[in-house]
Design a protein around this motif. Structure first.
Motif, mmCIF file in Angstrom:
data_model
loop_
_atom_site.group_PDB
_atom_site.id
_atom_site.type_symbol
_atom_site.label_atom_id
_atom_site.label_comp_id
_atom_site.label_asym_id
_atom_site.label_seq_id
_atom_site.Cartn_x
_atom_site.Cartn_y
_atom_site.Cartn_z
ATOM 1 N N ARG B 154 21.894 -35.588 18.633
ATOM 2 C CA ARG B 154 22.730 -36.224 19.664
ATOM 3 C C ARG B 154 22.786 -37.740 19.472
ATOM 4 O O ARG B 154 21.748 -38.399 19.369
ATOM 5 C CB ARG B 154 22.169 -35.904 21.047
ATOM 6 N N LEU B 156 24.452 -41.325 21.062
ATOM 7 C CA LEU B 156 25.190 -42.039 22.112
ATOM 8 C C LEU B 156 25.684 -43.352 21.529
ATOM 9 O O LEU B 156 24.887 -44.144 20.994
ATOM 10 C CB LEU B 156 24.269 -42.321 23.313
ATOM 11 N N ASP B 179 26.440 -34.421 17.765
ATOM 12 C CA ASP B 179 27.143 -34.382 19.054
ATOM 13 C C ASP B 179 27.202 -35.813 19.563
ATOM 14 O O ASP B 179 26.154 -36.426 19.836
ATOM 15 C CB ASP B 179 26.355 -33.535 20.074
ATOM 16 N N ILE B 181 28.352 -38.781 22.188
ATOM 17 C CA ILE B 181 28.857 -39.242 23.479
ATOM 18 C C ILE B 181 29.225 -40.709 23.312
ATOM 19 O O ILE B 181 28.475 -41.474 22.685
ATOM 20 C CB ILE B 181 27.808 -39.076 24.600
ATOM 21 N N SER B 183 30.266 -44.016 25.508
ATOM 22 C CA SER B 183 30.345 -44.493 26.895
ATOM 23 C C SER B 183 31.165 -45.777 27.010
ATOM 24 O O SER B 183 31.163 -46.607 26.095
ATOM 25 C CB SER B 183 28.952 -44.714 27.482
ATOM 26 N N LYS B 208 32.499 -37.052 23.138
ATOM 27 C CA LYS B 208 32.716 -36.856 24.569
ATOM 28 C C LYS B 208 32.714 -38.254 25.200
ATOM 29 O O LYS B 208 31.765 -39.034 25.001
ATOM 30 C CB LYS B 208 31.579 -36.006 25.139
ATOM 31 N N GLU B 227 24.960 -39.310 34.807
ATOM 32 C CA GLU B 227 25.501 -38.753 33.562
ATOM 33 C C GLU B 227 25.164 -39.659 32.376
ATOM 34 O O GLU B 227 24.714 -39.196 31.324
ATOM 35 C CB GLU B 227 27.027 -38.595 33.682
ATOM 36 N N LYS B 230 21.352 -39.752 31.687
ATOM 37 C CA LYS B 230 20.933 -38.535 31.005
ATOM 38 C C LYS B 230 21.221 -38.652 29.498
ATOM 39 O O LYS B 230 20.357 -38.363 28.669
ATOM 40 C CB LYS B 230 21.652 -37.319 31.614
ATOM 41 N N ALA B 231 22.419 -39.096 29.178
ATOM 42 C CA ALA B 231 22.777 -39.269 27.766
ATOM 43 C C ALA B 231 21.872 -40.317 27.116
ATOM 44 O O ALA B 231 21.439 -40.168 25.963
ATOM 45 C CB ALA B 231 24.244 -39.695 27.649
ATOM 46 N N ASP B 234 18.490 -38.557 26.642
ATOM 47 C CA ASP B 234 18.460 -37.371 25.784
ATOM 48 C C ASP B 234 18.916 -37.610 24.348
ATOM 49 O O ASP B 234 18.655 -36.779 23.473
ATOM 50 C CB ASP B 234 19.356 -36.262 26.378
ATOM 51 N N SER B 235 19.630 -38.694 24.104
ATOM 52 C CA SER B 235 20.172 -38.899 22.761
ATOM 53 C C SER B 235 19.066 -39.197 21.766
ATOM 54 O O SER B 235 18.070 -39.859 22.095
ATOM 55 C CB SER B 235 21.187 -40.045 22.777
#
Lengths: 285, 285
Positions: B154, B156, B179, B181, B183, B208, B227, B230-231, B234-235
């Motif tokens: 993951r 970010l 994956d 994300i 922002s 995302k 949100e 969390k990213a 968790d990334s």
């Protein structure tokens, strides 16, 4: 020339740079900035930018207790300029149009300006002076100047920065057929030349040195001494050096030749030249 | 990273430039500047420079009644960046070390920054992008990054400016095994990318897109949405783009890769690089 909103961040930057010259104490720097902001917020009460600049730099002087914050910078720049002086004379001797280049040498001295950049040490930047010297004027009203010279006896040069004064000596030498008065600030303000600086630059060999009577980094006529005002009225030619004098004398009802490097975007816009171009501009009355 | 006194004149300059974007009315510009000075004088109440920048730009938005003052600039920059996009891909294809250059392309997108210079129209300045692209990183922690990639799932990316988002697409494509994300700011602030800008840049094909929940031109963690947090937690890898994110995330207890061009003297000093150098720097926790 009016004060622009653009002058405000520039003044704040000047206050910060000056605060760092007078002290390493962060608290004192913060106090200086806070009081400088109080000056800046009241910008409308000042007629010209040099008046506001004086108020800002007076904050620095008052809060630090240092009468002449730029003393060492001025001494350094005069010393460096004196070292360069022989090469300026050599440069001029190689030129056919020596009046043009004497003016251009004096204009080039205007690169020494702590209001714009404290850190320009003209000696350290290799080849900087030569590069600047070779740049020609973007506006040059030398023909009008030459015509005026034919019938002129008295010249007033309104000085600007310490160090630049040594470059002005070249111009004063070239124009030594005239009776020359060279005016300086009445007290230390930024790195502007005072009587002491003009003498240290050797200008007294070619000109009578007087104080303008004004302590701003420009000429606020209503504050000037009778001696200066007499010279201002009686001179056949007036050469005004630098931006501060331009800001306070442009648009007034008087013939003036402005000799400067346009280092500020507002001034370059007013003169219709690009930033950092050189100007020798005649103002009719 | 703390607020420096140097931020104050810079903020005032930003306020002035933004005031001129929202209106030609001098009186309104003056009102904006007066209120911006009120923000600046209280600089100690802000933790990070991006918080103060938000307050200054909120003055502009409030007094002009314009919700998104930089909308047209953002649209222009996204459009231009999309035009350049095929040549960025070509540039990358010609490179052997494509991870390095994908990072460098994303860093180069950081030249689009209205906080520093509104007038940079990357399209108009001929050869500007190519010249910037070719400059290599002054700090490049790519080996650590490569090692982390081996075990990461993951990623970010914390976005910065609109237009830069298109350059970031190249990086997102290159890292599309992860994956991702991406922002953005929760609402318009300077020319920073919002959800709308990220979609307009085509980033949604590779990542995302989420809002950070924070409206400052940086990441103020205590303001961020669940949100985002969390990213952030968790990334496996976080890439933080640009100066504003660096100012608010440097020195915190978190592994972050900072990817930016150091356009501000305070930031370049903090990073121990020269002004205008590129950096891909790993922050250990």
């Amino acid at each position: 020339m009016e004060i622009f909103l653009d002058c405000l961040p520039c003044m704040l930057r000047q206050a910060l740079e000056a605060s760092r010259i007078v002290t390493d104490n962060t608290e004192l720097q913060e106090k200086i900035i806070a009081e400088a902001i109080n000056v800046i917020v009241n910008y409308k009460k000042y007629g010209y930018s040099p008046e506001m600049a004086r108020a800002v730099h007076q904050v620095v002087k008052k809060l630090s207790g240092i009468y002449d914050p730029f003393k060492k910078i001025k001494e350094r720049d005069i010393k460096t300029a004196k070292k360069v002086y022989p090469s300026l004379r050599d440069f001029l001797q190689q030129k056919r149009n020596d009046l043009y280049w004497a003016l251009k040498i004096a204009a080039t001295g205007n690169i020494i300006d702590s209001a714009i950049n404290n850190n320009v040490n003209i000696e350290e930047e290799n080849g900087y002076i030569e590069k600047e010297l070779k740049k020609e004027f973007s506006i040059c009203d030398i023909e009008i100047f030459q015509n005026k010279l034919k019938t002129s006896k008295r010249l007033l040069i309104i000085g600007d920065n310490a160090g630049e004064t040594v470059f002005d000596r070249i111009l004063a030498e070239r124009l030594s057929d005239l009776d020359i008065i060279y005016s300086v600030r009445s007290e230390p303000i930024i790195n502007d030349a005072t009587i002491e600086d003009a003498f240290a630059s050797g200008l007294n060999d070619y000109a009578k040195i007087i104080s303008s009577g004004c302590s701003a980094p420009g000429i606020i006529l209503k504050e000037c001494s009778d001696e200066f005002l007499k010279a201002f009225a009686d001179s056949d030619i007036i050469i005004s050096k630098g931006q501060g004098n331009f800001e306070s004398l442009s648009g007034i009802d008087k013939e003036v030749f402005f000799l400067l490097k346009a280092k500020c975007p507002m001034i370059s816009q007013r003169l219709h030249v690009n930033l950092n171009e050189y100007v020798f501009k005649y103002q009719y009355y």
